[in-house]
Write an enzyme that holds these catalytic residues in place. Structure first.
Site: not given
Ligand code: R5P
Length: 310
Positions: A34, A190, A192
């Site tokens: 398993d 960076k 946004r």
């Protein structure tokens, strides 16, 4: 001393073993049908100073479980001391709550390693140095610049150099490298501006006409580096290279790097090379085996590790 290798990075374990002139202890890692993991250490470890080498890289959960189970096997085999040598420490990026009802997986993993029975941890360039504090056992967090600096000096001799952090979080790492190379420093910020509008890359620092070297701890999808390289080119960089400690490089990251303005990506062998990495002329691996080996030796002999970085 006993050196035992997990299955995540056998080539690195072999190199560490030859640096130390200590053979790898025989161990086997089997699976039940398993998929449960079963680890057996095939030699006596009673009273020994044991170092188990395992990067928790892809497949992270299997390698993590193998690490925990091996530590348990060593503990129950009466090892005197167990050091978990984790060249790449997975789950480190989840080091704080990023929103409501989110985990701090790095802390959970630290607790698991301690509960399994590790006495110390030896690792390389944790995503955030503060993760050392998630453990209540000693953690030695090595830095990779001793491997990168001689290579950069050789490759870029006589060129005007600028070390660049691809994000604000990596400034400390970039500054440490810039200092040792006597190079300029730049940072990419960076932002946004509005939801749904693509990110704007602000370059803080003078990169025009300079050989720019991006430095980071992890390259995963390659997005951060490739976007940063494009921004540096737009700002007049002479060339763009990257030195990154852990080459996770999942999915089509290598292809992305090859198509980007990055001329070369240099990584360490903290994570075993995938076929794409091994076949790429854009990606080069430098070995951290001597650095890790020396740190293991100093741990065994109770000597200073920080002295390695003076
Ligand atoms: C982020 O904080 C890390 O330092 C790396 O910049 C990031 O994990 C890289 O991820 P990717 O290659 O997917 O952009």
């Amino acid at each position: 001393m006993k050196l035992i290798s997990g299955n995540s990075n056998n080539p690195l374990s072999e190199e560490i073993s030859s640096y130390l002139n200590v053979p790898l202890t025989q161990a086997s890692c089997k699976r039940f049908s398993d998929n449960e993991i079963f680890v057996e250490i095939m030699e006596n470890v009673r009273g020994h100073d044991c170092f188990f080498i395992q990067s928790t890289s892809y497949p992270a959960n299997d390698h993590m479980m193998e690490l925990l189970i091996a530590i348990d096997a060593l503990k129950r085999g009466s090892a005197r001391r167990i050091t978990a040598v984790i060249p790449y420490f997975g789950y480190a990026r989840q080091d704080r709550k990023t929103g409501g009802r989110t985990p701090i997986s790095a802390k959970l993993v630290a607790d698991l390693i301690t509960a399994a029975g590790a006495d110390r941890v030896l690792t390389l360039e944790l995503h955030a140095g503060q993760i050392q504090g998630f453990f209540d056992i000693p953690v030695d967090n090595l830095v990779a610049w001793p491997v990168f600096v001689p290579h950069i000096k050789e490759e870029f001799e006589g060129k005007p150099l600028c070390i660049v952090s691809p994000d604000v979080g990596g400034v400390v790492r970039a500054r440490a490298l810039a200092k040792r190379l006597d190079a300029d420093l730049a940072i990419i910020d960076k932002r946004r501006e509005k939801a749904g509008v693509s990110e704007v890359m602000h370059v803080i620092g003078e990169v025009e006409g300079k050989a720019c070297i991006l430095v980071d701890d992890i390259v995963d999808s390659g997005g951060t580096l490739c976007n940063a390289a494009a921004a540096l080119k737009q700002h007049g960089a002479l060339s763009t290279h990257a030195y990154v400690v852990h080459g996770v490089l999942s999915g089509k990251a290598v292809e992305k790097v090859e198509k980007s303005p990055l001329e070369k990506l240099v990584i360490t062998d903290s994570i075993v090379a995938t076929e794409a990495v091994a076949n790429s002329s854009h990606v080069q691996q430098l070995s951290i085996s001597n650095l890790m080996g020396e740190a293991i030796l100093r741990t065994a002999e109770e000597r200073s590790i920080s002295a390695l970085f003076k």
